[in-house]
Design a protein around this motif. Structure first.
Motif, PDB file in Angstrom:
ATOM      1  N   VAL A  76      40.252  42.359  38.802  1.00 46.40           N
ATOM      2  CA  VAL A  76      39.118  41.917  37.999  1.00 46.40           C
ATOM      3  C   VAL A  76      38.637  40.591  38.563  1.00 46.40           C
ATOM      4  CG1 VAL A  76      38.343  41.164  35.726  1.00 46.40           C
ATOM      5  CG2 VAL A  76      39.931  43.096  35.925  1.00 46.40           C
ATOM      6  N   GLY A  77      37.319  40.463  38.709  1.00 48.91           N
ATOM      7  CA  GLY A  77      36.752  39.214  39.221  1.00 48.91           C
ATOM      8  C   GLY A  77      36.473  39.315  40.703  1.00 48.91           C
TER       9      GLY A  77
ATOM     10  N   ASP B 203      35.190  37.262  35.852  1.00 45.71           N
ATOM     11  CA  ASP B 203      35.507  38.380  34.964  1.00 45.71           C
ATOM     12  C   ASP B 203      34.760  39.663  35.311  1.00 45.71           C
ATOM     13  OD1 ASP B 203      32.977  37.666  34.256  1.00 45.71           O
ATOM     14  OD2 ASP B 203      33.485  37.015  32.221  1.00 45.71           O
TER      15      ASP B 203
END
Length: 479
Positions: free
Chosen positions: A212-213, A331
């Motif tokens: 994630v990210g 995020d």
């Protein structure tokens, strides 16, 4: 401010018995590197530059006879700074060695570029520098020059040479008032290691789709048939590799080069190429079968923020900032930013070799960089037609026609008259990032099998678009 000269205590030049001057220390040529105090290789004479950096040359080149320009005779850009040699070196008959002169020029170009970019993204100007003295020469995080004296800044998160520190205090790269950043845009450097995103190959027990990210370090594998390359990037984090990180990658390069030195099958140099702003480092000349082990050797170096220095988001990197105070890694799911990861496509349905043959090499490479950094958006693939927006200096509309899996034609709204341009290349490279529509059935077959009521319903819905509604009236209305 024209003609402003900065005083600093670096670098040191040494003269050989033949009369030629060289940079002393690791930045010098083989003669300069061999100079050491109290040895047989000591220079016949040394001098330390006191005016090594000049902020824009005097209007009259003849007004400063004790300076020698290492840059172009006509300075058109503010980031092309003039290098000034100490009088003792300039007035000596033999002058400075060409190799050392080139190294000075390289350091200065890096200073100019990094400092100008820093000032575009951070309002920090009054930096509380801490001066440090070292027994051995230390590398500057910005220009990578090696000096005994360094300046450290907690606010900027870097350790630099005095030349870079003093140049940062000048107006170099200062944006106009209307473009000045109103908040501190330099990213926070993470405290913990950040897992990189790996493209182009698979690794044991590693699945990038679980990350994630997208503001992460990136490792790209590029297969070049017999040999391969690894590209390490920090652009999405807003950082560059610090001097310690570059030194660590160089040690990996040397170990690998030593390991294949006696292998008769390995017939090329193993090189480490560092970008002018060290956001990107490329390791070339490895065997494809060694990619996993070499990535493993570089893994901890690339992911460790102790090896990074914040310098802000350049060009397209601004899009990865994701807000005024972005988090790293952020995020956003990486598969949203890189659809190819989700599809895990190991093959390309379009013949890229055929595209490469009809494309200027420079444009092809730039198009590949555009694709890899996520510049292709709003991509649609219907039948044999690709349509996309590619973010260059501004958004450009691209349309590409394919035929039997090969590039056939393309057009782009950019000012480049050469076709295919880099934006067209980027669009073709992204062709497998979306599922094609109409792949299993032709448009003619689809219309033949549709009922009249289905066609009327579709036309009513399409008529919400004013231009299409007008077209319907023009084509079907009474004459």
């Amino acid at each position: 401010r024209d003609g402003l000269v900065l005083s600093t205590t670096v670098p040191t030049f040494g003269r050989t018995a033949s009369g030629t001057w060289h940079l002393v220390g690791p930045d010098g040529c083989r003669y300069g590197r061999s100079f050491a105090d109290e040895t047989a290789d000591s220079p016949a004479e040394t001098v330390t530059a006191t005016d090594i950096v000049a902020y824009e040359p005097p209007a009259d080149e003849q007004s400063s006879p004790t300076t020698v320009s290492l840059g172009p005779p006509s300075i058109r850009n503010r980031d092309e700074q003039r290098l000034v040699l100490p009088t003792d070196v300039r007035e000596h008959d033999a002058d400075l060695c060409d190799s050392c002169r080139h190294r000075l020029d390289t350091h200065q170009k890096r200073r100019s570029r990094i400092i100008a970019e820093l000032k575009q993204v951070t309002p920090v100007r009054d930096v509380d520098w801490t001066v440090r003295e070292h027994d051995t020469r230390q590398a500057c995080d910005w220009c990578r020059a090696h000096e005994h004296t360094t300046w450290h800044s907690v606010r900027l998160g870097c350790t630099v040479c005095p030349a870079c520190g003093r140049l940062f205090e000048t107006p170099l790269g200062e944006p106009a008032a209307e473009h000045a950043p109103d908040t501190d845009r330099l990213p926070e450097t993470p405290a913990e290691p950040i897992t990189p995103i790996v493209f182009g190959t698979t690794l044991p027990e590693y699945d990038p789709t679980e990350l994630v990210g997208s503001n992460r370090p990136v490792i790209k594998y590029r297969d070049k048939h017999k040999y391969a390359a690894l590209v390490f990037e920090l652009e999405r984090t807003g950082h560059a590799f610090a001097a310690d990180g570059l030194d660590a990658l160089e040690r990996v390069r040397k170990r690998y080069a030593d390991g294949v030195a006696d292998d008769d099958a390995h017939q090329t140099d193993v090189t480490l190429e560092v970008g002018r702003t060290p956001r990107t480092v490329t390791l070339e000349g490895i065997f494809p079968d060694d990619r996993a082990s070499v990535i493993g050797d570089c893994w901890d170096i690339v992911r460790d923020p102790a090896n990074w220095v914040p310098i802000g988001w350049p060009e397209q990197g601004w899009r990865h900032r994701r807000g005024a105070t972005p988090s790293i890694p952020g995020d956003e799911p990486v598969t949203d930013a890189f659809p190819r990861l989700r599809r895990r496509s190991s093959t390309q349905s379009v013949d890229l070799e055929a595209l490469r043959q009809v494309t200027d090499p420079g444009r092809y490479e730039r198009g590949m960089r555009y694709y890899e950094r996520g510049s292709v958006t709003e991509l649609e693939r219907v039948d044999d037609v690709l349509q996309a927006t590619v973010q260059g200096s501004r958004p450009y509309d691209v349309r590409v026609t394919l035929s039997a899996g090969q590039y056939e034609a393309g057009r782009c709204s950019c000012p480049d008259d050469t076709v295919p341009c880099k934006h067209i290349v980027a669009t073709v490279l992204a062709s497998d990032d979306v599922d094609p529509v109409g792949e299993d059935q032709s448009l003619d077959d689809l219309l033949e099998t549709a009922s009249a009521e289905e066609l009327r319903t579709l036309l009513r819905e399409l008529a919400d678009d004013v231009s299409l509604r007008k077209r319907i009236y023009e084509e079907l209305g009474d004459e």
